[in-house]
Scaffold this motif. Structure first.
Motif, short mmCIF file in Angstrom:
data_model
loop_
_atom_site.label_atom_id
_atom_site.label_comp_id
_atom_site.label_asym_id
_atom_site.label_seq_id
_atom_site.Cartn_x
_atom_site.Cartn_y
_atom_site.Cartn_z
N GLU A 178 -9.50 1.36 2.11
CA GLU A 178 -8.11 1.29 2.57
C GLU A 178 -8.06 1.00 4.07
OE1 GLU A 178 -5.86 4.87 1.59
OE2 GLU A 178 -4.43 4.43 3.17
N LYS A 219 -2.23 -3.92 -0.19
CA LYS A 219 -2.69 -2.54 -0.04
C LYS A 219 -2.02 -1.63 -1.07
CE LYS A 219 -2.64 1.26 3.31
NZ LYS A 219 -2.20 1.66 4.66
N LYS A 220 -0.74 -1.83 -1.28
CA LYS A 220 -0.01 -1.07 -2.31
C LYS A 220 -0.66 -1.26 -3.68
CE LYS A 220 4.69 -0.69 -4.25
NZ LYS A 220 4.28 -0.41 -5.61
N LEU A 223 -3.80 0.69 -3.87
CA LEU A 223 -3.58 2.14 -3.94
C LEU A 223 -2.97 2.61 -5.26
CD1 LEU A 223 -2.17 2.89 -0.35
CD2 LEU A 223 -4.43 3.49 -1.25
N THR A 224 -2.23 1.73 -5.93
CA THR A 224 -1.45 2.23 -7.08
C THR A 224 -1.80 1.61 -8.44
OG1 THR A 224 0.33 0.62 -6.74
CG2 THR A 224 0.56 2.74 -5.63
N GLU A 225 -2.45 0.45 -8.47
CA GLU A 225 -2.60 -0.22 -9.78
C GLU A 225 -3.94 0.08 -10.45
OE1 GLU A 225 -1.17 -4.24 -10.16
OE2 GLU A 225 -0.04 -4.07 -8.32
N ASP B 153 2.27 7.38 -2.10
CA ASP B 153 1.36 7.07 -0.99
C ASP B 153 2.09 6.97 0.35
OD1 ASP B 153 -1.47 6.55 -1.93
OD2 ASP B 153 -0.38 5.35 -3.38
N TYR B 154 3.41 6.85 0.31
CA TYR B 154 4.16 6.81 1.57
C TYR B 154 4.33 8.20 2.16
CZ TYR B 154 5.05 2.48 -0.83
OH TYR B 154 4.88 1.32 -1.53
N LYS B 161 -2.81 12.66 -2.65
CA LYS B 161 -2.17 11.85 -3.70
C LYS B 161 -3.12 11.68 -4.88
CE LYS B 161 -0.59 7.76 -5.60
NZ LYS B 161 -1.12 6.42 -5.91
N LYS B 162 -4.37 11.34 -4.60
CA LYS B 162 -5.33 11.12 -5.70
C LYS B 162 -5.64 12.42 -6.44
CE LYS B 162 -7.31 6.82 -4.00
NZ LYS B 162 -6.42 6.51 -2.88
N THR B 224 -0.17 1.35 -15.80
CA THR B 224 -1.13 1.15 -14.71
C THR B 224 -0.63 1.51 -13.31
OG1 THR B 224 -0.49 -1.16 -14.39
CG2 THR B 224 -2.30 -0.75 -15.94
N GLU B 225 0.68 1.62 -13.10
CA GLU B 225 1.15 1.77 -11.71
C GLU B 225 1.42 3.21 -11.32
OE1 GLU B 225 3.95 -1.11 -10.17
OE2 GLU B 225 3.55 -2.45 -11.84
N SER B 226 0.48 3.79 -10.59
CA SER B 226 0.56 5.21 -10.19
C SER B 226 1.29 5.34 -8.86
CB SER B 226 -0.84 5.78 -10.06
OG SER B 226 -1.57 5.59 -11.24
N GLU B 227 2.59 5.12 -8.87
CA GLU B 227 3.32 5.13 -7.60
C GLU B 227 3.73 6.52 -7.14
OE1 GLU B 227 5.33 0.65 -7.72
OE2 GLU B 227 6.59 2.39 -8.16
N PHE B 312 1.96 0.41 7.48
CA PHE B 312 2.86 -0.75 7.50
C PHE B 312 4.33 -0.35 7.40
CE2 PHE B 312 -1.19 -2.55 6.03
CZ PHE B 312 -1.30 -3.67 6.83
N TYR B 318 9.10 -4.59 4.45
CA TYR B 318 8.29 -3.84 3.49
C TYR B 318 9.11 -2.79 2.74
CZ TYR B 318 4.30 -1.51 1.34
OH TYR B 318 3.43 -0.96 0.43
#
Lengths: 396, 396
Positions: A178, A219-220, A223-225, B153-154, B161-162, B224-227, B312, B318
């Motif tokens: 990252e 980067k997103k 981190l997320t997929e 992640d923000y 987070k993980k 798949t998207e771990s937001e 970012f 963004y």
């Protein structure tokens, strides 16, 4: 000799490495074993144990509890040894001929006992020396298709996929990626490392809001997929090769991430060679880039047709959507790799070893421009031909 | 009374529920406790323990090891009780006033001891009865912004987070969502449940390759998207409300997924009300839809500006990209919810309770058309006004 496995981490010596090798690998009863430490000492010990009678060899890789980078010592989790052994084993289920055999692994000692591959050379070194690896792109395309399909939601029951996502959570090493690939090179930070002649190009990157936005999106995605179990660091330094063999090593950065990340890192590292070569030699690399993608896309599609567990597998356009996304993502990740290896902390020998200053700086600028173009134009890439066109256009 | 917690799962009785409540909740010394089981008995026991002297009450919810759906009994993991308690606690860190207080939880017994909310009504029931919940959209918008930002992640260090992604892996309940929302309703399967008058509309959905492709993409996003840490089942039946209060309950489907999933499920369930109402009453729902989004987007943006840990965060465009993606995804997920609640296994009372056949069937067709339109046109939605326009256009 009795082998007592320590209950806490302890660095191996050549003597204890031999004892360990004998315990977990079947040498001849009359074997005469010797041992050399052949690692670079930055991240790991690599002990090569050899039976001088038969020439049989085995490798014991032991993670060090720190990383030495530019003289500094960073603490680094030992768990990466277990991740590495388990990724090798998991990927080995699908491509046994393309990864080293793991004979044993121990989490406490942070060791992996595995197949010796010293008859091969590191692909990066070979490519820099102008060696030809005719199987490289065919094998890596197949490696990518097999490992990524079979660990994705298309190849696995969701229970097993989610179990693997949790098993391969790899926070410490993902944080390194990252920072080093997606963050630091895009800001004016002290950790960056670049030649003074690149100052203005680097500054242009730091000010380029369009580029920053696209890197933020990549980067997103990183981190997320959680698309598949990635190698996580698939550059040409993680590949052993010869004219007849290819072996992917060092998956300590393995985790569940976007499929395009593995594809893109490999393509990005081929691009360094594309940049430094000319004429027919450059064409060899262009062919590798093309073939990697073609083999990946073909094999992934075949697996999809034969083995996919996805209910929408026959929906018109879905496989194409998935492959398009991989290529688009791969272009973006390749672009980040090109930039970070040029102005970020960790460089590549392909560029740094160019002795002539003007050529070296030109090549580095080329890497930066190509990286930027791949990131910004990735949504317009519909084929590997489009991808290669971007490389060519940067030169105009 | 001495309390012995069993070491294996055992269904509570009213007597053991009282004993448990006394052990973990501070009633008055002179309390006179009584207990009633007030659940619907399909998935959970819900014991309400009351001190008749003070009126103080507490709830013990116990997961049953099976689910009864249309007479059948499906085995169902008890771990969902722990997920539920832990999501309530985690979300409660950010919106303590919008979720019930958890006093205690036990994994073996699969119980959560929590705040009694029986002074409120289930939002779905209230809305069907024409009740007005003026705080509903304000509170849910805030709930969504706070819980989803702070677990993304923000809002978190990547290690934390993980860790949460792994803690909240929820394979069994995610599989139910995967099947019931994203798969079964889009194929002609026996598990589907729809009125015979909808046969041709259902068949059109099963044949619609464009729709199938977009649903496949939404399912991929779900898988798949771990937001962020989602509630995972945020329909109006998971919300207690009054004119002055809102409480989100039942997050047993909680997991790390795409932010738009929680937003979309809530909006989708408001759309059922939009469909069944007319004139000014419909306008009340349109205002709720608009306000939910506006409050969410405003609060999420404020948190981003004040608290984001993302490098970012100040990159032009963004935050807008992130919010656009949430709205686009939300439209798609709302569309899936509209379709699956109409022809899939589990229905909503909003539509099923319409006594007059023609109106009921018309409303269900409307739900199907609106669902399809939201899924297919989601990429063109740039604002909540665009979103509402799609609802209106389906009626033309």
């Amino acid at each position: 000799m009795t082998l007592t496995i320590p209950t806490t981490y302890k660095g191996l010596t050549e003597v204890t490495a031999i004892a360990l090798a004998k315990a977990v690998y079947t040498f001849e009863p009359t074997a005469e074993l010797s041992c050399r430490e052949i690692g670079d000492g930055n991240l790991n010990y690599v002990f090569q144990i050899e039976d001088s009678k038969t020439g049989n060899r085995v490798i014991i890789k032991q993670a060090l509890p720190y990383a030495k980078i530019i003289g500094e010592s960073w603490p680094l989790t030992l768990k990466r040894a277990t991740i590495e052994a388990n990724v090798l084993r998991k990927h080995g289920e699908f491509v046994p001929s393309l990864v080293p055999v793991v004979y044993a692994a121990d989490e406490t000692l942070a060791i992996t006992v595995m197949e010796d591959l010293s008859h091969l050379v590191i692909a990066r070194e070979g490519l820099i020396n102008g060696q030809n690896f005719p199987r490289l792109s065919q094998d890596i395309g197949e490696y990518l298709a097999q490992t990524l399909f079979h660990t994705s939601d298309y190849g696995l029951h969701p229970f097993e996929k989610k179990r693997l996502v949790a098993e391969f959570t790899n926070p410490e090493l993902c944080k390194i990626t990252e920072d080093l690939i997606f963050t630091d090179p895009f800001f004016d930070l002290e950790t960056n490392n670049y030649e003074p002649q690149l100052q203005s190009t680097a500054e242009a990157i730091w000010k380029d809001q369009k580029l920053q936005l696209e890197v933020a999106k990549l980067k997103k995605s990183f981190l997320t997929e959680s698309e598949a179990l990635l190698h996580g660091d698939l550059h040409t330094g993680s590949i052993f090769a010869s004219t007849t063999e290819t072996k992917v090593i060092d998956p300590e950065f393995g985790f569940y991430g976007p499929i395009g990340f593995d594809v893109g890192l490999f393509l990005g590292n081929l691009i360094f060679q594309w940049i430094t070569r000319e004429g027919i030699e450059r064409q060899v690399i262009a062919s590798h880039i093309e073939k990697t993608w073609d083999v990946f896309a073909f094999s992934f599609s075949e697996l999809w047709k034969r083995e996919s567990v996805e209910s929408f597998r026959d929906t018109q356009g879905y496989l194409e959507f998935v492959l398009d996304k991989v290529l688009t993502d791969a272009a973006g990740f390749a672009g980040c790799e090109l930039i970070r290896r040029t102005i970020g902390l960790a460089h590549v020998k392909d560029l740094d070893s160019i002795a002539e200053t003007e050529k070296r700086i030109n090549s580095k600028e080329q890497a930066l421009y190509t990286g930027r173009a791949l990131i910004l134009q990735r949504q317009q890439i519909d084929s590997i031909t489009d991808f290669l066109k971007i490389l060519q256009e940067v030169y105009k």
